[in-house]
Design a protein around this motif. Structure first.
Motif, mmCIF file in Angstrom:
data_model
loop_
_atom_site.group_PDB
_atom_site.id
_atom_site.type_symbol
_atom_site.label_atom_id
_atom_site.label_comp_id
_atom_site.label_asym_id
_atom_site.label_seq_id
_atom_site.Cartn_x
_atom_site.Cartn_y
_atom_site.Cartn_z
ATOM 1 N N MET A 1 0.890 -1.037 -0.008
ATOM 2 C CA MET A 1 0.009 -0.052 -0.046
ATOM 3 C C MET A 1 0.797 1.159 -0.077
ATOM 4 O O MET A 1 1.756 1.318 0.805
ATOM 5 C CB MET A 1 -0.845 -0.019 1.394
ATOM 6 N N ILE A 2 0.568 1.845 -0.740
ATOM 7 C CA ILE A 2 1.039 3.366 -0.814
ATOM 8 C C ILE A 2 0.044 4.590 -0.772
ATOM 9 O O ILE A 2 -0.892 4.427 -1.094
ATOM 10 C CB ILE A 2 1.911 3.461 -2.109
ATOM 11 N N LEU A 3 0.549 5.658 0.159
ATOM 12 C CA LEU A 3 -0.316 6.761 0.533
ATOM 13 C C LEU A 3 0.130 8.027 -0.165
ATOM 14 O O LEU A 3 1.160 8.300 -0.075
ATOM 15 C CB LEU A 3 -0.574 6.876 2.104
ATOM 16 N N LEU A 4 -0.635 8.951 -0.424
ATOM 17 C CA LEU A 4 -0.603 10.173 -0.965
ATOM 18 C C LEU A 4 -1.212 11.175 -0.495
ATOM 19 O O LEU A 4 -2.425 11.189 -0.303
ATOM 20 C CB LEU A 4 -0.201 10.349 -2.673
ATOM 21 N N ILE A 5 -0.662 12.394 0.067
ATOM 22 C CA ILE A 5 -1.553 13.348 0.673
ATOM 23 C C ILE A 5 -0.811 14.539 0.438
ATOM 24 O O ILE A 5 0.318 14.695 -0.307
ATOM 25 C CB ILE A 5 -1.378 13.406 1.985
ATOM 26 N N SER A 6 -1.434 15.882 0.444
ATOM 27 C CA SER A 6 -1.254 17.360 0.134
ATOM 28 C C SER A 6 -1.786 18.163 0.966
ATOM 29 O O SER A 6 -3.018 17.855 1.280
ATOM 30 C CB SER A 6 -0.907 17.258 -1.356
ATOM 31 N N ASP A 7 -1.360 19.352 0.801
ATOM 32 C CA ASP A 7 -2.033 20.572 1.297
ATOM 33 C C ASP A 7 -2.647 20.500 2.745
ATOM 34 O O ASP A 7 -3.868 20.647 2.896
ATOM 35 C CB ASP A 7 -3.091 20.859 0.348
ATOM 36 N N LEU A 8 -1.687 19.852 3.640
ATOM 37 C CA LEU A 8 -2.061 19.734 5.083
ATOM 38 C C LEU A 8 -2.019 21.430 5.544
ATOM 39 O O LEU A 8 -2.928 21.717 6.597
ATOM 40 C CB LEU A 8 -1.301 18.934 6.037
ATOM 41 N N HIS A 9 -1.107 22.056 5.126
ATOM 42 C CA HIS A 9 -1.103 23.569 5.642
ATOM 43 C C HIS A 9 -0.710 23.490 7.089
ATOM 44 O O HIS A 9 -1.470 24.274 8.031
ATOM 45 C CB HIS A 9 -2.071 24.598 5.287
ATOM 46 N N LEU A 10 0.177 22.924 7.955
ATOM 47 C CA LEU A 10 0.334 22.598 9.191
ATOM 48 C C LEU A 10 0.669 23.903 9.790
ATOM 49 O O LEU A 10 1.486 24.528 9.342
ATOM 50 C CB LEU A 10 1.174 21.320 9.377
ATOM 51 N N GLU A 11 0.318 24.400 10.912
ATOM 52 C CA GLU A 11 0.443 25.456 11.789
ATOM 53 C C GLU A 11 0.073 25.230 12.984
ATOM 54 O O GLU A 11 -1.244 24.626 13.326
ATOM 55 C CB GLU A 11 -0.186 26.952 11.029
ATOM 56 N N GLU A 12 0.654 25.903 13.891
ATOM 57 C CA GLU A 12 0.292 26.045 15.456
ATOM 58 C C GLU A 12 -1.153 26.405 15.531
ATOM 59 O O GLU A 12 -1.932 25.802 16.448
ATOM 60 C CB GLU A 12 1.208 26.603 16.513
ATOM 61 N N GLN A 13 -1.564 27.212 14.695
ATOM 62 C CA GLN A 13 -3.122 27.631 15.062
ATOM 63 C C GLN A 13 -4.355 26.720 14.445
ATOM 64 O O GLN A 13 -5.525 26.929 14.697
ATOM 65 C CB GLN A 13 -3.277 28.905 14.205
ATOM 66 N N ARG A 14 -3.834 25.576 14.005
ATOM 67 C CA ARG A 14 -4.858 24.620 13.628
ATOM 68 C C ARG A 14 -4.475 23.139 14.206
ATOM 69 O O ARG A 14 -3.714 22.254 13.625
ATOM 70 C CB ARG A 14 -5.002 24.510 12.011
ATOM 71 N N PRO A 15 -4.525 23.071 15.684
ATOM 72 C CA PRO A 15 -4.005 21.937 16.144
ATOM 73 C C PRO A 15 -4.900 20.829 15.680
ATOM 74 O O PRO A 15 -4.517 19.746 15.918
ATOM 75 C CB PRO A 15 -4.195 22.557 17.869
ATOM 76 N N ASP A 16 -6.238 20.835 15.414
ATOM 77 C CA ASP A 16 -7.108 19.877 14.946
ATOM 78 C C ASP A 16 -6.276 19.086 13.908
ATOM 79 O O ASP A 16 -6.309 17.898 13.994
ATOM 80 C CB ASP A 16 -8.305 20.498 14.644
ATOM 81 N N ILE A 17 -5.627 19.886 12.855
ATOM 82 C CA ILE A 17 -5.160 19.141 11.909
ATOM 83 C C ILE A 17 -3.950 18.520 12.292
ATOM 84 O O ILE A 17 -3.567 17.357 11.808
ATOM 85 C CB ILE A 17 -5.014 20.245 10.647
ATOM 86 N N SER A 18 -2.962 19.055 13.137
ATOM 87 C CA SER A 18 -1.838 18.539 13.685
ATOM 88 C C SER A 18 -2.023 17.218 14.306
ATOM 89 O O SER A 18 -1.494 16.292 14.254
ATOM 90 C CB SER A 18 -0.991 19.648 14.440
ATOM 91 N N ARG A 19 -3.142 17.389 15.315
ATOM 92 C CA ARG A 19 -3.430 15.982 15.891
ATOM 93 C C ARG A 19 -3.804 14.811 14.964
ATOM 94 O O ARG A 19 -3.643 13.794 15.082
ATOM 95 C CB ARG A 19 -4.688 16.224 17.075
ATOM 96 N N ALA A 20 -4.834 15.260 14.053
ATOM 97 C CA ALA A 20 -5.050 14.141 12.878
ATOM 98 C C ALA A 20 -4.117 13.679 12.182
ATOM 99 O O ALA A 20 -4.094 12.456 11.681
ATOM 100 C CB ALA A 20 -6.209 14.898 12.088
ATOM 101 N N PHE A 21 -3.157 14.533 12.041
ATOM 102 C CA PHE A 21 -1.903 14.067 10.898
ATOM 103 C C PHE A 21 -0.962 13.092 11.893
ATOM 104 O O PHE A 21 -0.675 11.873 11.566
ATOM 105 C CB PHE A 21 -0.997 15.218 10.601
ATOM 106 N N LEU A 22 -0.775 13.527 13.162
ATOM 107 C CA LEU A 22 0.046 12.752 13.980
ATOM 108 C C LEU A 22 -0.780 11.383 14.184
ATOM 109 O O LEU A 22 0.010 10.324 14.111
ATOM 110 C CB LEU A 22 0.137 13.144 15.298
ATOM 111 N N ARG A 23 -1.909 11.202 14.480
ATOM 112 C CA ARG A 23 -2.790 9.899 14.340
ATOM 113 C C ARG A 23 -2.605 9.173 13.246
ATOM 114 O O ARG A 23 -2.463 7.892 13.047
ATOM 115 C CB ARG A 23 -4.162 10.244 14.824
ATOM 116 N N PHE A 24 -2.705 10.106 12.064
ATOM 117 C CA PHE A 24 -2.694 9.350 10.497
ATOM 118 C C PHE A 24 -1.252 8.500 10.842
ATOM 119 O O PHE A 24 -1.081 7.507 9.853
ATOM 120 C CB PHE A 24 -2.869 10.547 9.607
ATOM 121 N N LEU A 25 -0.201 9.159 11.113
ATOM 122 C CA LEU A 25 0.845 8.559 11.017
ATOM 123 C C LEU A 25 0.971 7.369 11.556
ATOM 124 O O LEU A 25 1.941 6.266 11.368
ATOM 125 C CB LEU A 25 2.243 9.697 11.511
#
Length: 240
Positions: A1-25
């Protein structure tokens, strides 16, 4: 399996995205052979020497994934084109040129961030050529960190204002440019991000079936394209 993602725009002001990404990893990505991140991974990047504790945390999480056996590949986006080898070494990832041809699922596939395909946005294309010029990059890197942060903030603010004023077709890819680059690289599948318009577009190139897969951005939900024995499948998921 190979995964591709883009445009997360990670920043401290969006902790919900950061938490989701760390969980994804720790979950899906940990089961993958490889993870490709096709640009705009961070909302802004002023240089590896300006890494914040937040960015070091993300790099550490990527290194853990890489050490676990998942190959990591990163491509510059228009927001984070100053990411360099220092970050990649810390994160355990390989920096890819844009465009890049990879063999995925037994097929030659063209990978791009996607901004270079938006040729109808002439103002943006002029700015892109200026900022990506080696001399410009040298000058930017020679500036103080504080100065680079001010320039990045101004560019981001200007970009957001101008994008809101432009017609939707102007900030989307140019169909003729898509066909041109696919012919140039002799591929039948193109995968890119940037436009935040996730979809699979059926194409015809010289009488042969082809496809353009647009990766989704992480905002109200996350997106990942999975390539396995079943083919190419992209689906959204809840960030919570």
């Amino acid at each position: 399996m190979i995964l591709l993602i883009s445009d997360l725009h990670l920043e401290e002001q969006r902790p919900d995205i950061s938490r989701a990404f760390l969980r994804f990893l720790k979950t899906r990505a940990a089961q993958a052979e490889a993870l490709y991140i096709l640009g705009d991974f961070f909302e802004v990047w002023v240089g590896d020497d300006g890494m914040t504790p937040f960015q070091h945390e993300i790099a550490s999480a990527l290194r853990t994934l890489s050490d676990g056996g998942t190959r990591l590949y990163l491509m510059h986006g228009n927001r984070d084109f100053m990411i360099g080898q220092a970050f990649c070494k810390e994160a355990g990832c390989t920096l890819l040129r844009d465009p890049h041809v990879a063999t995925l699922g037994g097929e030659r596939v063209l990978l791009m961030h996607g901004d270079s395909l938006c040729t109808r946005d002439e103002g943006y294309m002029r700015m892109r050529r200026l900022l990506r010029n080696p001399l410009s990059l040298f000058i930017l890197h020679s500036l103080s960190l504080a100065r680079r942060q001010k320039i990045a903030s101004k560019l981001r603010s200007t970009s957001k204002k101008e994008t809101r004023m432009k017609a939707s077709d102007i900030v989307d890819v140019t169909p003729d440019e898509v066909l041109r680059v696919m012919r140039k690289h002799q591929v039948r599948t193109l995968i890119h991000g940037h436009t935040h318009r996730p979809a699979t577009h059926a194409l015809q190139i010289d009488g042969q079936a082809a496809q353009r897969i647009v990766l989704g951005d992480w905002d109200r939900q996350g997106w990942a394209l999975q390539i396995d024995a079943s083919g190419f499948q992209q689906a959204p998921f809840d960030l919570a």
